[in-house]
Structure formats: C-alpha cells, structure tokens
Design an enzyme around this catalytic site. Structure first.
Site, PDB file in Angstrom:
ATOM      1  N   LYS A  57       0.832  -1.205   0.000  1.00  0.00           N
ATOM      2  CA  LYS A  57       0.000   0.000   0.000  1.00  0.00           C
ATOM      3  C   LYS A  57       0.860   1.246   0.000  1.00  0.00           C
ATOM      4  O   LYS A  57       0.577   2.203  -0.710  1.00  0.00           O
ATOM      5  CB  LYS A  57      -0.876   0.021   1.256  1.00  0.00           C
ATOM      6  CG  LYS A  57      -2.151  -0.735   1.080  1.00  0.00           C
ATOM      7  CD  LYS A  57      -3.030  -0.641   2.293  1.00  0.00           C
ATOM      8  CE  LYS A  57      -2.436  -1.301   3.489  1.00  0.00           C
ATOM      9  NZ  LYS A  57      -3.416  -1.911   4.391  1.00  0.00           N
ATOM     10  N   ASP A  70     -12.077   0.695   3.666  1.00  0.00           N
ATOM     11  CA  ASP A  70     -12.128  -0.755   3.643  1.00  0.00           C
ATOM     12  C   ASP A  70     -13.567  -1.271   3.546  1.00  0.00           C
ATOM     13  O   ASP A  70     -13.786  -2.478   3.401  1.00  0.00           O
ATOM     14  CB  ASP A  70     -11.512  -1.258   4.959  1.00  0.00           C
ATOM     15  CG  ASP A  70     -10.568  -2.406   4.778  1.00  0.00           C
ATOM     16  OD1 ASP A  70     -10.214  -2.711   3.632  1.00  0.00           O
ATOM     17  OD2 ASP A  70     -10.187  -2.995   5.798  1.00  0.00           O
ATOM     18  N   GLN A  80      -5.910  -2.615  10.027  1.00  0.00           N
ATOM     19  CA  GLN A  80      -5.460  -3.935   9.585  1.00  0.00           C
ATOM     20  C   GLN A  80      -6.079  -5.028  10.448  1.00  0.00           C
ATOM     21  O   GLN A  80      -6.025  -4.959  11.675  1.00  0.00           O
ATOM     22  CB  GLN A  80      -3.932  -4.010   9.701  1.00  0.00           C
ATOM     23  CG  GLN A  80      -3.169  -3.234   8.663  1.00  0.00           C
ATOM     24  CD  GLN A  80      -3.263  -3.842   7.285  1.00  0.00           C
ATOM     25  OE1 GLN A  80      -3.274  -3.134   6.307  1.00  0.00           O
ATOM     26  NE2 GLN A  80      -3.346  -5.152   7.210  1.00  0.00           N
TER      27      GLN A  80
HETATM   28  N1  GUE Z   1      -8.625  -4.352   7.178  1.00  0.00           N
HETATM   29  C1  GUE Z   1      -7.955  -5.157   6.365  1.00  0.00           C
HETATM   30  N2  GUE Z   1      -8.212  -5.133   5.046  1.00  0.00           N
HETATM   31  C2  GUE Z   1      -7.532  -5.957   4.196  1.00  0.00           C
HETATM   32  O1  GUE Z   1      -7.785  -5.959   2.982  1.00  0.00           O
HETATM   33  C3  GUE Z   1      -6.519  -6.814   4.750  1.00  0.00           C
HETATM   34  C4  GUE Z   1      -6.288  -6.771   6.127  1.00  0.00           C
HETATM   35  N3  GUE Z   1      -7.025  -5.956   6.908  1.00  0.00           N
HETATM   36  N4  GUE Z   1      -5.364  -7.573   6.699  1.00  0.00           N
HETATM   37  C5  GUE Z   1      -4.480  -8.403   5.917  1.00  0.00           C
HETATM   38  C6  GUE Z   1      -5.127  -8.845   4.633  1.00  0.00           C
HETATM   39  C7  GUE Z   1      -4.123  -9.300   3.624  1.00  0.00           C
HETATM   40  N5  GUE Z   1      -4.207  -8.355   2.537  1.00  0.00           N
HETATM   41  C8  GUE Z   1      -3.348  -8.286   1.452  1.00  0.00           C
HETATM   42  C9  GUE Z   1      -3.527  -7.367   0.434  1.00  0.00           C
HETATM   43  C10 GUE Z   1      -2.629  -7.269  -0.612  1.00  0.00           C
HETATM   44  C11 GUE Z   1      -1.548  -8.095  -0.682  1.00  0.00           C
HETATM   45  C12 GUE Z   1      -0.596  -7.976  -1.811  1.00  0.00           C
HETATM   46  O2  GUE Z   1      -0.334  -6.906  -2.310  1.00  0.00           O
HETATM   47  N6  GUE Z   1      -0.059  -9.094  -2.283  1.00  0.00           N
HETATM   48  C13 GUE Z   1       0.907  -9.175  -3.328  1.00  0.00           C
HETATM   49  C14 GUE Z   1       2.224  -9.633  -2.719  1.00  0.00           C
HETATM   50  C15 GUE Z   1       3.408  -9.318  -3.529  1.00  0.00           C
HETATM   51  C16 GUE Z   1       4.651  -9.445  -2.673  1.00  0.00           C
HETATM   52  O3  GUE Z   1       4.972  -8.477  -1.965  1.00  0.00           O
HETATM   53  O4  GUE Z   1       5.264 -10.521  -2.688  1.00  0.00           O
HETATM   54  C17 GUE Z   1       0.417 -10.198  -4.359  1.00  0.00           C
HETATM   55  O5  GUE Z   1      -0.405 -11.054  -3.969  1.00  0.00           O
HETATM   56  O6  GUE Z   1       0.853 -10.134  -5.476  1.00  0.00           O
HETATM   57  C18 GUE Z   1      -1.348  -9.029   0.318  1.00  0.00           C
HETATM   58  C19 GUE Z   1      -2.255  -9.132   1.378  1.00  0.00           C
HETATM   59  C20 GUE Z   1      -5.177  -7.440   2.818  1.00  0.00           C
HETATM   60  N7  GUE Z   1      -5.761  -7.673   3.988  1.00  0.00           N
END
Ligand code: GUE
Ligand code: NDP
Length: 285
Positions: free
Chosen positions: A57, A124, A101
C-alpha cells in the site's frame, strides 16, 4: 471434453491500469482541493499477511501521488489508545481513508473499533453502515478484496449471472461481502466454511470457485469441476514463499481460469483501496 488450457487472471496488470487512471484523477483534482488524497493505515502487532499488505500500500500510494499515514502500534496497545487515534484521524482534514489492519490481537474488539471510523472515510468498507448498504444494494464504500475480485472477473468478461458460485470462507473481511457481490450480479451463491461437511462435494459444483480461507493449498485439483473459474484470495506465508489457498499446479490442470498468488487478488485489493480513498477525496470537492 473440456479444453485444457488454463488462462491466468492477471491481477497485477489490471491493478496497474487502475492505478495509472487514479494517478490522472489525482493530478486533475489536486489543484482544486489543494492537497493530495490521504490514506491512514492502523496496524497493531505483526500479522504476516498484513505486513505484506502495508508495504505494498505504501509503495502504491507514493507511486500515484497519494499521502499515506502509517500508524504501527505494538501488539499489546490498549483499546482506548487505538480509539483515540481513530478519533484524531476522523477529524484530520488531510485523511480521506482510514483502514484498520485485520486481524487485531485478541484483546482488542475489532467490531467496536470499526464502528468508530467515520463511514465516509471507511476505505475498507467494513463499517456497519457500509456493510448495510452492500446488503441493501445501495451505493457506498465497498470492501476492497471482494470488489477487486469482481473487477478482475469483469476485466476478463467472465459473467457470473446464473452460474453456481461457491465461496469458501465467511469472514466479514472477505467471504461474506464477496458472496453478497456475487449475488448482486445474479450468481447462485453457496458459502462453505469450517463446519461444512464434505467440502469437496460442495466445491465440485462450482462454475466459479472462490477461496478465502487462510489455509495454504487447501483446494486441490480433485475438488474442482473441470473448466471452472478459480479465484484464490488466500495469502499464506510458507517459509519464504507466499502461497494461496489453492494448490496451483493441480488446479491449473482442470480450471479454465485461475488467479495466481502473488500477482492475483492481492494487487487488486490495493488498487480498490486506493480507488475508494480517491473517491472519498473527490466527494470533498
Ligand atoms: N482491514 C484489512 N483489510 C484488508 O484488505 C486486509 C487486512 N485488513 N489484513 C491483511 C489482509 C491481507 N491483505 C493483502 C492485500 C494485498 C496483498 C498484496 O499486495 N499481495 C501481493 C504480494 C506481492 C509481494 O509483496 O510478494 C500479491 O499477492 O501479489 C497481500 C495481502 C489485505 N488484507
Ligand atoms: N488477497 C488479498 O488481498 C487478501 C487476502 N486475504 C487472505 O485471505 C485468507 C482469508 O482471510 P480472512 O477471510 O480474513 O480469514 P478468516 O480467518 O477471518 O476466515 C477464514 C474463513 O475460512 C473458513 N475456514 C477455515 N478453515 C476451513 C476449512 N478447512 N474448510 C472450509 N472453510 C474453512 C473459516 O470458517 P469459520 O467461519 O467456520 O471459522 C472462516 O470463515 C487469508 O489467507 C488472508 O491472508 C485476506 C484479505 C485480503
């Protein structure tokens, strides 16, 4: 028989497109408002999936010209202190979006804290007012991950209307709002969870199977109907690797479309969060 080539749903590429459009919107509006859009992220403790999210983010905010205000509290911070911070952010004019989070450490009441966020800054989409709007089909801020799933399906012209959709997982963050959004688009929706008996017999019926469980590689090829569209929301850390809730190699053999991890729903979630924040910013004009 079914054509066996499985197509990848490239969330990373779609997220890039969304972010570049947002960057243009920000450039156009910033002079009138006199500041960039601002996103505040509250994190308590050290959940690994949250750490990945926070990092991505912050990078994305910087890239599109958005201000980010990170607040990282130690895992043993009391609820009153978090509540006071939310109150400050609600009143801070530079902040258009606030996100807590999840999951929070067990001594904190997530529902009580989510209630405190100004619904107009709820990037969110987890405040009860915004969840209520979703249930009623009214416009409002929508949960980022489910919205990202729907947006990615749309990008590939995958229609869910009349199809059997099975969502595995029923959290407030993902499973439930995702089921509601699929229903809104006229899918026939089934929700499975930890008490579901014989999960494979349920998932086998899915034309569109969506996994939001948090169990690495739970969904294997034998659980998937040939030709199904499979969306993997899971982000699990296994050693140094990130893996989804779907066992990629075996599901790739049977599905018609599949989201990768990384590069699938994760980047779409980030893009939707930025979009929600920019929309809150635009409403201030
Ligand atoms: N209130 C709240 N809202 C959320 O939406 C929320 C949360 N809490 N707690 C944690 C989880 C997890 N989550 C992710 C979002 C993006 C990636 C992301 O960008 N992932 C990349 C990772 C790339 C890398 O860095 O390796 C991908 O999948 O390509 C990961 C995990 C949102 N969450
Ligand atoms: N890609 C992204 O942007 C995002 C990824 N995530 C990831 O998605 C996953 C799910 O997150 P979240 O919804 O917050 O997780 P939760 O732990 O809040 O919910 C998990 C859900 O899965 C169900 N479940 C657990 N075990 C099983 C099982 N063996 N069979 C069937 N159902 C089961 C639970 O059922 P019950 O209700 O009965 O306990 C629960 O409903 C995680 O890996 C998380 O990191 C989350 C948000 C965004």
């Amino acid at each position: 028989m079914f054509a066996t080539t499985c197509q990848i749903l490239d969330g990373k590429a779609k997220a890039k497109k969304i972010q570049s459009a947002l960057s243009d919107r920000i450039k156009a509006l910033q002079p009138a408002i006199g500041r960039p859009p601002g996103l505040a992220v509250l994190m308590v403790g050290d959940d690994p999936a949250s750490a990945v999210y926070v990092r991505n983010k912050e990078k994305a905010c910087e890239k599109i010209g958005m201000a980010s205000f990170g607040r990282h509290f130690p895992g043993d911070t009391g609820e009153a202190e978090i509540a006071a911070e939310i109150d400050r952010l609600n009143r801070d004019e530079r902040v258009d979006g606030i996100l807590i989070q999840l999951p929070l450490p067990p001594h904190l009441d997530a529902v009580r804290l989510l209630h405190l966020i100004d619904p107009d800054k709820d990037a969110d989409g987890l405040h009860p007012v915004n969840l209520g709007r979703l249930v009623r089909g009214e416009p409002g801020l929508r949960s980022c991950t489910p919205a990202g799933v729907m947006e990615l399906l749309k990008e590939y012209e995958i229609s869910v209307a009349g199809k059997q959709a099975v969502v595995v997982g029923r959290s407030i963050l993902v499973g439930k709002p995702l089921a509601l959004m699929l229903l809104e688009e006229n899918a026939t929706v089934t929700i499975a969870h930890s008490k579901t008996k014989d999960l494979a017999s349920v998932t086998k019926n899915a034309d569109i199977l969506l996994a939001a469980v948090g169990k690495a590689e739970l969904i294997t090829g034998e659980m998937v109907k040939p030709g199904a569209v499979v969306v993997d929301v899971g982000i699990n850390r296994v050693g140094e690797r990130l893996v989804g809730d779907v066992h990629y190699p075996s599901v790739f053999e049977v599905a018609s479309y599949l989201t990768p991890v990384p590069g699938g729903i994760g980047p779409m979630t980030v893009a939707m969060l930025l979009q929600n924040t920019v929309e809150s910013f635009e409403r201030k004009r």
